[in-house]
Design a protein around this motif. Structure first.
Motif, PDB file in Angstrom:
ATOM      1  N   GLU A  10      24.551  33.684 -20.126  1.00 26.24           N
ATOM      2  CA  GLU A  10      23.433  34.650 -19.829  1.00 26.24           C
ATOM      3  C   GLU A  10      22.999  35.481 -20.900  1.00 26.24           C
ATOM      4  N   GLY A  11      24.063  35.915 -21.343  1.00 25.27           N
ATOM      5  CA  GLY A  11      23.383  37.008 -22.480  1.00 25.27           C
ATOM      6  C   GLY A  11      22.978  36.196 -23.696  1.00 25.27           C
TER       7      GLY A  11
ATOM      8  N   THR B 130      31.645  45.715 -25.945  1.00 23.15           N
ATOM      9  CA  THR B 130      32.904  45.329 -25.948  1.00 23.15           C
ATOM     10  C   THR B 130      33.440  45.931 -27.338  1.00 23.15           C
TER      11      THR B 130
ATOM     12  N   SER C 203      30.965  30.459 -21.572  1.00 21.93           N
ATOM     13  CA  SER C 203      31.249  31.099 -20.606  1.00 21.93           C
ATOM     14  C   SER C 203      29.851  31.358 -19.922  1.00 21.93           C
ATOM     15  N   LYS C 204      29.759  31.531 -18.548  1.00 20.38           N
ATOM     16  CA  LYS C 204      28.685  32.004 -17.820  1.00 20.38           C
ATOM     17  C   LYS C 204      28.256  33.171 -18.402  1.00 20.38           C
ATOM     18  N   GLU C 205      29.027  34.248 -18.418  1.00 15.96           N
ATOM     19  CA  GLU C 205      28.640  35.444 -18.739  1.00 15.96           C
ATOM     20  C   GLU C 205      27.842  35.449 -20.395  1.00 15.96           C
ATOM     21  N   ASN C 206      28.774  34.772 -21.279  1.00 18.61           N
ATOM     22  CA  ASN C 206      28.091  34.659 -22.571  1.00 18.61           C
ATOM     23  C   ASN C 206      26.820  33.999 -22.664  1.00 18.61           C
TER      24      ASN C 206
ATOM     25  N   THR D  82      15.629  37.545 -17.791  1.00 22.54           N
ATOM     26  CA  THR D  82      16.796  37.046 -17.465  1.00 22.54           C
ATOM     27  C   THR D  82      17.662  35.967 -18.260  1.00 22.54           C
TER      28      THR D  82
ATOM     29  N   ARG E 222      27.294  35.589 -31.144  1.00 25.55           N
ATOM     30  CA  ARG E 222      27.891  35.182 -29.736  1.00 25.55           C
ATOM     31  C   ARG E 222      28.132  33.715 -29.477  1.00 25.55           C
TER      32      ARG E 222
END
Length: 273
Positions: A38-39, A3, A33-36, A17, A69
């Motif tokens: 997971e990362g 980003t 957040s879900k995306e963050n 994963t 993050r």
């Protein structure tokens, strides 16, 4: 692609994963957040992978990314502290462990905090921290680890009898998952005090109990016994390709005295890590 404005992140290995993390860590990540989440989870898994490979720099890159993050997630700060601790950056490790305690309210990292104070040469402060009220609420495993660290601090200060006495409740109790490390620390304290016979006994017990090879007890035992390790030059990973070509060997000229030394394995004493 990263980003805009975000620092480039280290690559995640194929197949990682983030689901490899245990439930407790995922509970912490639910604040993201879900995306963050997971990362961050993927980077935390990569920290463990890189540390297992002794790639401290690689582990640091992933840990720092996780903290950028998710700076208020205790697991991310703990990962960064662990990498700093492994790298010998005890000041940074201590700062991260303190942050974990503040964010989570847990003192499970107290043994590592004490050892970080020891690494910084602040032995008296280490002992004060080890005697803090939080120590009484540690799990049995963490209390055992704390006793091992405190014994090391006592040895550094020349308090050899105190180092030995502080470990006796661990080594003379029932066998536990941490017994191998406790036996090793006890043997080391006995050896520092000059009791080689008893030290040998406890190094032998440590070598037997240490099924995960967390210590170099076997090597210490060999060193006490005066055993040397012979390098045969055989590469076990080479497989059949490493076998001698017997026909070629029959046809080869004799090895001269000046070359024989390069063919024979070197003999060297086992050393302590």
């Amino acid at each position: 692609m990263p980003t805009k404005g975000r620092l480039p992140e280290p690559a995640i290995e194929e197949g990682v994963t983030g689901k490899e993390l245990d439930r407790e860590v995922w509970t912490q990540l639910r604040t993201l957040s879900k995306e963050n989440a997971e990362g961050v989870a993927q980077h935390l898994v990569m920290v463990a992978i890189r540390l297992a490979e002794d790639d401290v720099d690689g582990a640091m890159a992933h840990a720092e990314t996780a903290v950028r993050r998710a700076g208020r997630v205790p697991a991310a700060r703990e990962a960064l502290g662990m990498v700093a601790y492994r790298a010998g950056d005890f000041a940074r490790a201590l700062a991260e462990f303190r942050t974990v305690r503040r964010l989570s309210g847990s003192s499970h990292l107290l043994p590592l905090m004490v050892d970080s104070e020891r690494g910084l040469g602040r032995h008296e402060r280490a002992l004060e921290l080890a005697a803090s009220p939080e120590a009484a609420h540690l799990s049995a495993a963490d209390q055992a680890e704390l006793a091992i660290v405190v014994a090391g601090v006592r040895s550094d200060l020349g308090q050899l009898d105190a180092a030995v006495l502080g470990l006796e409740r661990l080594v003379f109790g029932p066998v536990r998952p941490w017994s191998g490390r406790a036996y090793y620390a006890y043997a080391d304290a006995l050896l520092a005090r000059g009791d080689e016979t008893q030290a040998r006994k406890w190094f032998a017990m440590a070598a037997t109990a240490d099924t995960d090879l967390e210590t170099d007890a076997a090597e210490r035992l060999d060193d006490l016994d005066g055993v040397t390790i012979i390098d045969s030059g055989w590469d076990e990973d080479a497989g059949e390709d490493a076998d001698w070509d017997r026909d070629a060997e029959d046809e080869a000229p004799p090895i001269g005295d000046q070359d024989r030394g390069r063919q024979d394995g070197e003999t060297h004493p086992a050393t302590e890590d």
